[in-house]
Scaffold this motif. Structure first.
Motif, PDB file in Angstrom:
ATOM      1  N   MET A 111     -36.816  46.155  -7.481  1.00 41.07           N
ATOM      2  CA  MET A 111     -35.639  46.108  -6.622  1.00 41.07           C
ATOM      3  C   MET A 111     -34.693  47.266  -6.941  1.00 41.07           C
ATOM      4  O   MET A 111     -34.200  47.946  -6.040  1.00 41.07           O
ATOM      5  CB  MET A 111     -34.922  44.762  -6.777  1.00 41.07           C
ATOM      6  CG  MET A 111     -35.722  43.578  -6.266  1.00 41.07           C
ATOM      7  SD  MET A 111     -34.968  41.995  -6.687  1.00 41.07           S
ATOM      8  CE  MET A 111     -33.508  42.043  -5.657  1.00 41.07           C
ATOM      9  N   ASP A 116     -32.844  51.907  -0.776  1.00 36.35           N
ATOM     10  CA  ASP A 116     -32.293  51.077   0.302  1.00 36.35           C
ATOM     11  C   ASP A 116     -31.577  49.839  -0.214  1.00 36.35           C
ATOM     12  O   ASP A 116     -30.816  49.209   0.518  1.00 36.35           O
ATOM     13  CB  ASP A 116     -33.392  50.652   1.277  1.00 36.35           C
ATOM     14  CG  ASP A 116     -33.854  51.793   2.168  1.00 36.35           C
ATOM     15  OD1 ASP A 116     -33.136  52.815   2.264  1.00 36.35           O
ATOM     16  OD2 ASP A 116     -34.928  51.665   2.788  1.00 36.35           O
ATOM     17  N   LEU A 117     -31.822  49.474  -1.477  1.00 37.21           N
ATOM     18  CA  LEU A 117     -31.175  48.294  -2.047  1.00 37.21           C
ATOM     19  C   LEU A 117     -30.055  48.652  -3.028  1.00 37.21           C
ATOM     20  O   LEU A 117     -29.506  47.777  -3.692  1.00 37.21           O
ATOM     21  CB  LEU A 117     -32.214  47.404  -2.751  1.00 37.21           C
ATOM     22  CG  LEU A 117     -33.343  46.860  -1.883  1.00 37.21           C
ATOM     23  CD1 LEU A 117     -34.264  45.968  -2.716  1.00 37.21           C
ATOM     24  CD2 LEU A 117     -32.808  46.118  -0.674  1.00 37.21           C
ATOM     25  N   GLU A 119     -26.997  49.199  -2.811  1.00 39.71           N
ATOM     26  CA  GLU A 119     -25.712  48.517  -2.646  1.00 39.71           C
ATOM     27  C   GLU A 119     -25.831  46.990  -2.660  1.00 39.71           C
ATOM     28  O   GLU A 119     -24.828  46.290  -2.478  1.00 39.71           O
ATOM     29  CB  GLU A 119     -25.041  48.967  -1.341  1.00 39.71           C
ATOM     30  CG  GLU A 119     -24.675  50.441  -1.339  1.00 39.71           C
ATOM     31  CD  GLU A 119     -23.756  50.811  -2.506  1.00 39.71           C
ATOM     32  OE1 GLU A 119     -22.750  50.099  -2.721  1.00 39.71           O
ATOM     33  OE2 GLU A 119     -24.056  51.799  -3.206  1.00 39.71           O
ATOM     34  N   MET A 120     -27.023  46.485  -2.905  1.00 44.62           N
ATOM     35  CA  MET A 120     -27.222  45.038  -2.909  1.00 44.62           C
ATOM     36  C   MET A 120     -26.390  44.406  -4.020  1.00 44.62           C
ATOM     37  O   MET A 120     -26.426  44.843  -5.171  1.00 44.62           O
ATOM     38  CB  MET A 120     -28.710  44.735  -3.093  1.00 44.62           C
ATOM     39  CG  MET A 120     -29.089  43.331  -2.808  1.00 44.62           C
ATOM     40  SD  MET A 120     -30.897  43.192  -2.781  1.00 44.62           S
ATOM     41  CE  MET A 120     -31.040  41.484  -2.330  1.00 44.62           C
ATOM     42  N   GLN A 121     -25.654  43.383  -3.674  1.00 46.21           N
ATOM     43  CA  GLN A 121     -24.695  42.796  -4.620  1.00 46.21           C
ATOM     44  C   GLN A 121     -25.356  42.287  -5.891  1.00 46.21           C
ATOM     45  O   GLN A 121     -24.826  42.452  -6.982  1.00 46.21           O
ATOM     46  CB  GLN A 121     -23.908  41.671  -3.947  1.00 46.21           C
ATOM     47  CG  GLN A 121     -22.773  41.189  -4.811  1.00 46.21           C
ATOM     48  CD  GLN A 121     -21.779  40.336  -4.060  1.00 46.21           C
ATOM     49  OE1 GLN A 121     -21.757  40.294  -2.849  1.00 46.21           O
ATOM     50  NE2 GLN A 121     -20.951  39.647  -4.794  1.00 46.21           N
ATOM     51  N   VAL A 134     -26.809  38.781   1.360  1.00 49.29           N
ATOM     52  CA  VAL A 134     -27.789  39.853   1.552  1.00 49.29           C
ATOM     53  C   VAL A 134     -27.595  40.352   2.974  1.00 49.29           C
ATOM     54  O   VAL A 134     -27.566  39.547   3.914  1.00 49.29           O
ATOM     55  CB  VAL A 134     -29.229  39.321   1.354  1.00 49.29           C
ATOM     56  CG1 VAL A 134     -30.268  40.383   1.677  1.00 49.29           C
ATOM     57  CG2 VAL A 134     -29.413  38.786  -0.062  1.00 49.29           C
ATOM     58  N   SER A 135     -27.482  41.663   3.145  1.00 48.63           N
ATOM     59  CA  SER A 135     -27.309  42.209   4.495  1.00 48.63           C
ATOM     60  C   SER A 135     -28.628  42.106   5.265  1.00 48.63           C
ATOM     61  O   SER A 135     -29.711  41.973   4.667  1.00 48.63           O
ATOM     62  CB  SER A 135     -26.862  43.667   4.438  1.00 48.63           C
ATOM     63  OG  SER A 135     -27.939  44.503   4.032  1.00 48.63           O
ATOM     64  N   GLU A 138     -30.922  44.834   4.045  1.00 44.43           N
ATOM     65  CA  GLU A 138     -31.550  44.524   2.758  1.00 44.43           C
ATOM     66  C   GLU A 138     -32.648  43.479   2.927  1.00 44.43           C
ATOM     67  O   GLU A 138     -33.730  43.592   2.333  1.00 44.43           O
ATOM     68  CB  GLU A 138     -30.496  44.029   1.766  1.00 44.43           C
ATOM     69  CG  GLU A 138     -29.498  45.092   1.372  1.00 44.43           C
ATOM     70  CD  GLU A 138     -28.214  44.552   0.771  1.00 44.43           C
ATOM     71  OE1 GLU A 138     -27.466  45.366   0.186  1.00 44.43           O
ATOM     72  OE2 GLU A 138     -27.924  43.332   0.883  1.00 44.43           O
ATOM     73  N   TRP A 139     -32.375  42.470   3.741  1.00 48.01           N
ATOM     74  CA  TRP A 139     -33.365  41.418   4.012  1.00 48.01           C
ATOM     75  C   TRP A 139     -34.649  42.030   4.571  1.00 48.01           C
ATOM     76  O   TRP A 139     -35.737  41.755   4.081  1.00 48.01           O
ATOM     77  CB  TRP A 139     -32.773  40.391   4.983  1.00 48.01           C
ATOM     78  CG  TRP A 139     -33.728  39.314   5.380  1.00 48.01           C
ATOM     79  CD1 TRP A 139     -34.593  39.327   6.438  1.00 48.01           C
ATOM     80  CD2 TRP A 139     -33.942  38.062   4.713  1.00 48.01           C
ATOM     81  NE1 TRP A 139     -35.316  38.163   6.478  1.00 48.01           N
ATOM     82  CE2 TRP A 139     -34.944  37.371   5.430  1.00 48.01           C
ATOM     83  CE3 TRP A 139     -33.383  37.470   3.592  1.00 48.01           C
ATOM     84  CZ2 TRP A 139     -35.390  36.116   5.056  1.00 48.01           C
ATOM     85  CZ3 TRP A 139     -33.833  36.211   3.221  1.00 48.01           C
ATOM     86  CH2 TRP A 139     -34.823  35.550   3.945  1.00 48.01           C
ATOM     87  N   CYS A 141     -35.730  45.108   4.392  1.00 45.85           N
ATOM     88  CA  CYS A 141     -36.368  45.944   3.373  1.00 45.85           C
ATOM     89  C   CYS A 141     -37.203  45.090   2.416  1.00 45.85           C
ATOM     90  O   CYS A 141     -38.353  45.419   2.105  1.00 45.85           O
ATOM     91  CB  CYS A 141     -35.291  46.724   2.606  1.00 45.85           C
ATOM     92  SG  CYS A 141     -35.911  47.719   1.256  1.00 45.85           S
ATOM     93  N   ILE A 142     -36.629  44.002   1.950  1.00 43.04           N
ATOM     94  CA  ILE A 142     -37.334  43.123   1.010  1.00 43.04           C
ATOM     95  C   ILE A 142     -38.520  42.445   1.676  1.00 43.04           C
ATOM     96  O   ILE A 142     -39.622  42.418   1.122  1.00 43.04           O
ATOM     97  CB  ILE A 142     -36.349  42.104   0.398  1.00 43.04           C
ATOM     98  CG1 ILE A 142     -35.389  42.845  -0.541  1.00 43.04           C
ATOM     99  CG2 ILE A 142     -37.092  40.979  -0.328  1.00 43.04           C
ATOM    100  CD1 ILE A 142     -34.190  42.046  -0.982  1.00 43.04           C
TER     101      ILE A 142
END
Length: 148
Positions: A111, A116-117, A119-121, A134-135, A138-139, A141-142
């Protein structure tokens, strides 16, 4: 949503009747507020294993209920007991989560390696929240990565 696999793993959740587990034990106001104010029935959940040998996303789930008082706050025998909370004035809420499938483990180092991740909190330094938003970006992308 983070869970210690020794407490509730994705396998445990999938084995529960209907794949349904109450998300008990949230004792952080910000995480509680995410459940109370932002989560809706049907919202997707990344089921994240934490405090284990290999933390990361282990499965998918969905929010299956509206928020309601966490009964463990009222139980003196529970490790989640809160003596300042009462049934008349509960402090802590939970939602039911329905596990939908186990995925390949998307471990924390993977991760962190994805720009692309960035800025993921959950990946931010010092983040200790058990529930983080999760934006949509981000969702996707994962989901794209764990579906390969």
């Amino acid at each position: 949503m983070k869970s210690e696999p020794d407490e509730v793993s994705i396998d445990d959740a999938l084995a529960a009747p209907g794949g349904l587990v109450p998300w008990v034990g949230v004792r952080n106001y910000q995480a509680r507020n995410f459940m109370r104010d932002a989560m809706r029935i049907g919202d997707g959940v990344l089921f994240y294993h934490s405090s284990c040998a290999e933390p990361g996303i282990a499965g998918l789930a969905e929010v299956a209920s509206t928020p309601y008082p966490d009964p463990t706050q009222f139980d003196p025998a529970s490790k989640y007991h809160d003596p300042k909370s009462s049934p008349e004035n509960p402090r802590w809420l939970l939602v039911d989560v329905r596990a939908t499938r186990k995925t390949r483990l998307m471990a924390l180092p993977e991760m962190r390696s994805l720009p692309d991740l960035a800025e993921m909190q959950i990946l931010k330094r010092g983040n200790r929240l058990s529930i983080t938003p999760v934006s949509a970006f981000e969702w996707r992308c994962i989901i794209d990565r764990i579906s390969k």
